[in-house]
Design an enzyme around this catalytic site. Structure first.
Site, PDB file in Angstrom:
ATOM      1  N   HIS A 149      16.877  48.588  29.498  1.00  7.30           N
ATOM      2  CA  HIS A 149      17.384  47.879  28.995  1.00  7.30           C
ATOM      3  C   HIS A 149      16.943  46.555  28.379  1.00  7.30           C
ATOM      4  CE1 HIS A 149      20.477  51.004  28.577  1.00  7.30           C
ATOM      5  NE2 HIS A 149      21.441  51.039  30.184  1.00  7.30           N
ATOM      6  N   HIS A 219      27.060  48.928  24.316  1.00  3.14           N
ATOM      7  CA  HIS A 219      26.795  49.567  25.980  1.00  3.14           C
ATOM      8  C   HIS A 219      28.396  49.337  26.222  1.00  3.14           C
ATOM      9  CE1 HIS A 219      25.869  50.220  30.052  1.00  3.14           C
ATOM     10  NE2 HIS A 219      24.884  50.829  29.731  1.00  3.14           N
ATOM     11  N   GLU A 363      27.057  55.195  24.721  1.00  2.00           N
ATOM     12  CA  GLU A 363      25.845  55.112  24.281  1.00  2.00           C
ATOM     13  C   GLU A 363      25.214  55.342  23.361  1.00  2.00           C
ATOM     14  OE1 GLU A 363      23.494  53.380  27.163  1.00  2.00           O
ATOM     15  OE2 GLU A 363      24.948  54.074  28.399  1.00  2.00           O
TER      16      GLU A 363
HETATM   17  C1  BGC Z   1      22.163  53.636  32.188  1.00  6.56           C
HETATM   18  C2  BGC Z   1      22.651  53.549  33.492  1.00  6.56           C
HETATM   19  C3  BGC Z   1      23.003  52.398  34.515  1.00  6.56           C
HETATM   20  C4  BGC Z   1      23.922  51.738  33.158  1.00  6.56           C
HETATM   21  C5  BGC Z   1      24.056  50.252  33.541  1.00  6.56           C
HETATM   22  C6  BGC Z   1      23.194  53.218  31.166  1.00  6.56           C
HETATM   23  O1  BGC Z   1      22.675  52.840  30.494  1.00  6.56           O
HETATM   24  O2  BGC Z   1      21.610  54.716  31.375  1.00  6.56           O
HETATM   25  O3  BGC Z   1      21.888  54.962  34.564  1.00  6.56           O
HETATM   26  O4  BGC Z   1      23.478  52.493  35.484  1.00  6.56           O
HETATM   27  O5  BGC Z   1      23.067  51.773  32.336  1.00  6.56           O
HETATM   28  O6  BGC Z   1      23.454  49.578  33.411  1.00  6.56           O
END
Ligand code: BGC
Length: 399
Positions: A149, A219, A363
């Protein structure tokens, strides 16, 4: 007594008056229409706090049906989406927080704009044009071996400039050359629109000075019962996808595509999110989280018929409220994260603790670790190109 010429005058006058009244009716209804078209969505803003002595704003878009969306220029987070249920009762159906400070401390990308590259890049490393790039690593076990991310400080930790506020909200952010290890200065724009047809549309665009991986995504964690109203295992989900990208430990991609047929990953037909979530399956187990024995969903579905055009790709439905969310996107993948790591320790809206599976993150994205898998759809943006991805969240009710 009227003479013939008097009669003609009267008829002419009446005809004229009628014509006049008709044209007024037409004009006034047109005026009203264009007025209301110009007026919606209504946009308001309020000062919400400060980060590094810079103001943080909370904007609210309201459409003709009373649907509301709130977005802040801190992290370009979507803070709330208020939609009616089948009885016309409005609830906020995304997870998040009540104050700007809580967004500064956010653990879980709750409503965030994620970038420069959402999802994992294995060991934070990739090569392009015979050069290897090392990004910051912030995810993957205690040693945090992977980049996730956008790295240690992603786009969700930045204050965005507010560049336009009228029918759409437009935020911009310039990510410096070298930020989190990424090459090239990236100029990013996030546009948020709300239509009178209850569609919330998020468009990301970007240009770069050097080739760089880009995967900017919304997200949002949904709970169609309303934020804080139980878990999402009864929500029905349908995804246009016959494959997932096979995950490996810490959820990077092996590069293989796994058919969903006859597995818990088959959402080609509507089914409850929780129906197969407790099946013993090695891919589910990899997702880990609270329920270590089973894991959960934290995978990328390979969307069917991908060609970069806007396509309807998923539907989320909740029976009791009748709320239905239809997702269309230009993206090739969809990560479904069933809130496995939520363990009831983080305070969300109205001080409520976010319990396990209290929301599902849906997402639209490019595939995880794309820069290391040349057969995945390309994520390297070149200086002569413009990145453009559109995501549409359409809310309706079904009885
Ligand atoms: C991820 C998860 C993560 C979450 C919060 C998601 O997009 O795939 O593994 O825990 O985001 O960070």
């Amino acid at each position: 007594m009227f003479t013939t010429s008097d009669k003609t005058k009267v008829i002419l006058l009446i005809t004229f008056a009628l014509l006049l009244s008709c044209s007024f009716t037409t004009n006034s209804s047109q005026a009203q229409e264009s007025h209301s078209l110009g007026q919606w969505p209504q946009v308001s803003k309020r000062l919400w706090g400060e980060v590094n002595k810079q103001p943080i704003w909370l904007f609210q878009l309201t459409n003709i049906n009373g649907m509301k969306v709130r977005v802040t220029n801190f992290g370009a987070y979507v803070q709330a989406i208020e939609v009616p249920d089948k009885n016309g009762i409005f609830n906020d159906i995304i997870l998040g927080y009540d104050s700007a400070q809580q967004y500064v401390n956010d653990c879980c990308y709750n409503g965030a704009t994620v970038g420069r590259f959402a999802n994992r890049i294995k060991h934070g490393r990739y090569s392009f044009d015979e050069q290897t790039y090392q990004l910051t690593t912030n995810n993957g076990g205690i040693n945090k071996i992977n980049h996730n991310h956008g790295g240690l400080i992603g786009f969700n930790k930045k204050r965005w400039q507010v560049s336009r506020v009228d029918k759409a909200l437009v935020f911009t952010y310039t990510s410096a050359d070298g930020e989190q290890g990424y090459p090239g200065k990236l100029a990013v724009q996030a546009k948020f629109e709300l239509s009178n047809n209850n569609e919330f549309i998020i468009t990301y665009s970007a240009t770069t000075t050097k080739p760089t991986p880009v995967n900017i995504i919304p997200h949002l964690y949904f709970n169609l019962n309303g934020d804080g109203q139980g878990n999402i295992e009864d929500h029905q989900l349908q995804i246009n996808a016959n494959y997932i990208t096979e995950a490996e430990p810490y959820l990077t991609a092996t590069g293989k595509l796994l058919p969903v047929k006859d597995t818990p990953f088959d959402f080609t037909q509507m089914k409850a999110l929780g129906r197969d979530i407790k099946t013993i399956h090695p891919q589910l187990k990899l997702a880990g989280g609270q329920d270590k024995q089973y894991g959960g969903y934290d995978h990328n579905w390979v969307l069917a018929n991908y060609d970069g055009k806007m396509r309807q790709q998923a539907v989320l439905f909740e029976k009791i409220t009748g709320r239905k969310l239809t997702i269309s996107t230009t993206q090739p993948g969809l990560q479904i994260y069933s809130g496995n790591f939520m363990n009831g320790t983080v305070k969300g809206k109205k001080g409520k603790l976010m319990a396990n599976r209290s929301g599902v993150a849906i997402e639209p994205q490019h595939f995880p670790d794309s820069p290391n898998h040349s057969h995945f759809p390309n994520t390297i943006l070149l200086p002569e190109q413009t990145y453009l991805e559109v995501n549409k969240f359409h809310f309706s009710v079904q009885y």
